[in-house]
Design a protein around this motif. Structure first.
Motif, short mmCIF file in Angstrom:
data_model
loop_
_atom_site.label_atom_id
_atom_site.label_comp_id
_atom_site.label_asym_id
_atom_site.label_seq_id
_atom_site.Cartn_x
_atom_site.Cartn_y
_atom_site.Cartn_z
N SER A 74 0.85 -1.20 0.00
CA SER A 74 0.00 0.00 0.00
C SER A 74 0.88 1.24 0.00
O SER A 74 1.98 1.24 0.55
CB SER A 74 -0.91 0.00 1.23
N VAL A 75 0.37 2.31 -0.60
CA VAL A 75 1.14 3.56 -0.67
C VAL A 75 0.23 4.74 -0.39
O VAL A 75 -0.92 4.77 -0.82
CB VAL A 75 1.83 3.72 -2.05
N ARG A 90 2.14 -3.58 -9.43
CA ARG A 90 2.62 -4.13 -8.16
C ARG A 90 2.05 -3.40 -6.95
O ARG A 90 1.99 -3.98 -5.85
CB ARG A 90 4.15 -4.11 -8.11
N TRP A 91 1.64 -2.15 -7.10
CA TRP A 91 1.04 -1.45 -5.97
C TRP A 91 -0.32 -2.04 -5.66
O TRP A 91 -1.07 -2.43 -6.56
CB TRP A 91 0.86 0.04 -6.26
N GLY A 92 -0.66 -2.08 -4.37
CA GLY A 92 -1.99 -2.45 -3.95
C GLY A 92 -2.82 -1.19 -3.75
O GLY A 92 -3.07 -0.44 -4.69
N SER A 152 -9.61 0.94 -9.38
CA SER A 152 -10.26 0.49 -8.14
C SER A 152 -9.34 0.57 -6.93
O SER A 152 -9.81 0.57 -5.79
CB SER A 152 -10.78 -0.94 -8.30
N ARG A 153 -8.04 0.65 -7.15
CA ARG A 153 -7.09 0.73 -6.03
C ARG A 153 -7.00 2.14 -5.46
O ARG A 153 -6.49 2.34 -4.34
CB ARG A 153 -5.69 0.30 -6.48
N THR A 154 -7.46 3.14 -6.21
CA THR A 154 -7.25 4.54 -5.85
C THR A 154 -8.32 5.05 -4.90
O THR A 154 -9.51 4.82 -5.10
CB THR A 154 -7.25 5.42 -7.12
N GLU A 155 -7.87 5.77 -3.89
CA GLU A 155 -8.76 6.42 -2.93
C GLU A 155 -8.26 7.85 -2.70
O GLU A 155 -7.09 8.06 -2.38
CB GLU A 155 -8.74 5.67 -1.60
N ILE A 156 -9.13 8.83 -2.88
CA ILE A 156 -8.79 10.23 -2.61
C ILE A 156 -9.27 10.57 -1.20
O ILE A 156 -10.45 10.41 -0.88
CB ILE A 156 -9.42 11.19 -3.63
N LEU A 215 5.29 5.83 1.95
CA LEU A 215 4.79 7.20 1.97
C LEU A 215 5.57 7.97 0.92
O LEU A 215 6.80 8.02 0.96
CB LEU A 215 5.00 7.85 3.34
N CYS A 216 4.86 8.58 -0.02
CA CYS A 216 5.48 9.39 -1.07
C CYS A 216 4.93 10.80 -0.95
O CYS A 216 3.78 11.05 -1.32
CB CYS A 216 5.18 8.80 -2.45
N LEU A 217 5.74 11.72 -0.44
CA LEU A 217 5.24 13.02 -0.03
C LEU A 217 5.78 14.14 -0.93
O LEU A 217 6.99 14.26 -1.13
CB LEU A 217 5.64 13.30 1.42
#
Length: 244
Positions: free
Chosen positions: A84-85, A104-106, A137-141, A161-163
């Protein structure tokens, strides 16, 4: 108000045709503006986000945003499946688009505090960058302040965490953003990561002092990757890992 840019970004940016303001809003954190350069006479359109008179980013070159995501994924322990990211800052959407293009990202959570920026992606010009990623479907805002989100109770919520919410630890858009780069803010980042998780922080210039703050906060493997730019000092991504 004319945008105030970091010194290394000011040279050579004068154009014969001034940028066109597409939207301007006053929010709880100040003014945010979406501007367009080009887009006429066959020239490609470049969109810029200005916050409180400070140039944040544009759609002219997404190399550093792509590195932000790729480097964080590469930092994770081998064999970790569907990590998760959390992406801190929706911006012009390059980071989200890169994440969604990587199978590969969840879970991909994007924290953005400016409602205007979210609108520009959902129903405005920036949908050209992010529409496919927003439909994933993996994306959440998550519409909230990043620092508050990280400080909320809960440990080990994300593998990475990508900031990217400022021009870097030494050039914040608003004074309250400085809390993210403080010992307390980095402690919150540390708690939000799973064991072995990766932290990646974008910056418009290197910051040796921030590297030391990361080490003092308990992060391991602290290093900096550079992205050459047309002029001035390179953009960088600060990388660090939480111990296993």
């Amino acid at each position: 108000m004319a945008p105030v840019l970091p010194p290394h970004q000011t040279a050579g940016l004068q154009e014969a045709v001034p940028p066109r303001t597409l939207d301007r809003r006053e929010g709880p954190y100040g003014e945010v503006v979406l501007r367009q350069r080009g887009g006429t006479d066959g020239a490609p359109a470049v969109y810029e986000i200005i916050a409180n008179g400070c140039f944040l980013m544009d759609t002219s070159d997404g190399r550093s945003e792509r590195l932000l995501m790729d480097a964080a994924l590469a930092e994770l322990p081998a064999g970790r499946e569907r990590p998760s990211v959390l992406i801190g800052g929706l911006g012009v959407g390059f980071s989200l688009a890169r994440a969604a293009a990587e199978p590969r990202w969840g879970r991909i959570a994007v924290v953005e505090r400016e409602e205007a920026v979210i609108d520009w992606h959902r129903s405005g010009p920036l949908s050209a960058v992010s529409a496919k990623a927003l439909a994933d479907s993996r994306t959440e805002i998550v519409h909230t302040d990043l620092v508050a989100h990280l400080r909320a109770p809960g440990d080990g919520r994300y593998d990475a965490l990508c900031l990217d919410i400022d021009n870097g630890p030494d050039w914040t858009v608003t004074d309250d953003n400085s809390g993210l780069y403080s010992p307390a803010g980095l402690a919150a980042c540390h708690r939000a990561l799973t064991p072995g998780g990766a932290l990646a922080v974008w910056s418009a210039q290197p910051s040796p002092a921030f590297e030391q703050t990361l080490r003092n906060a308990g992060f391991h493997g602290v290093r900096t990757e550079e992205i050459p730019v047309a002029r001035g000092v390179p953009d960088v991504v600060h990388l660090a890992r939480k111990g296993a």
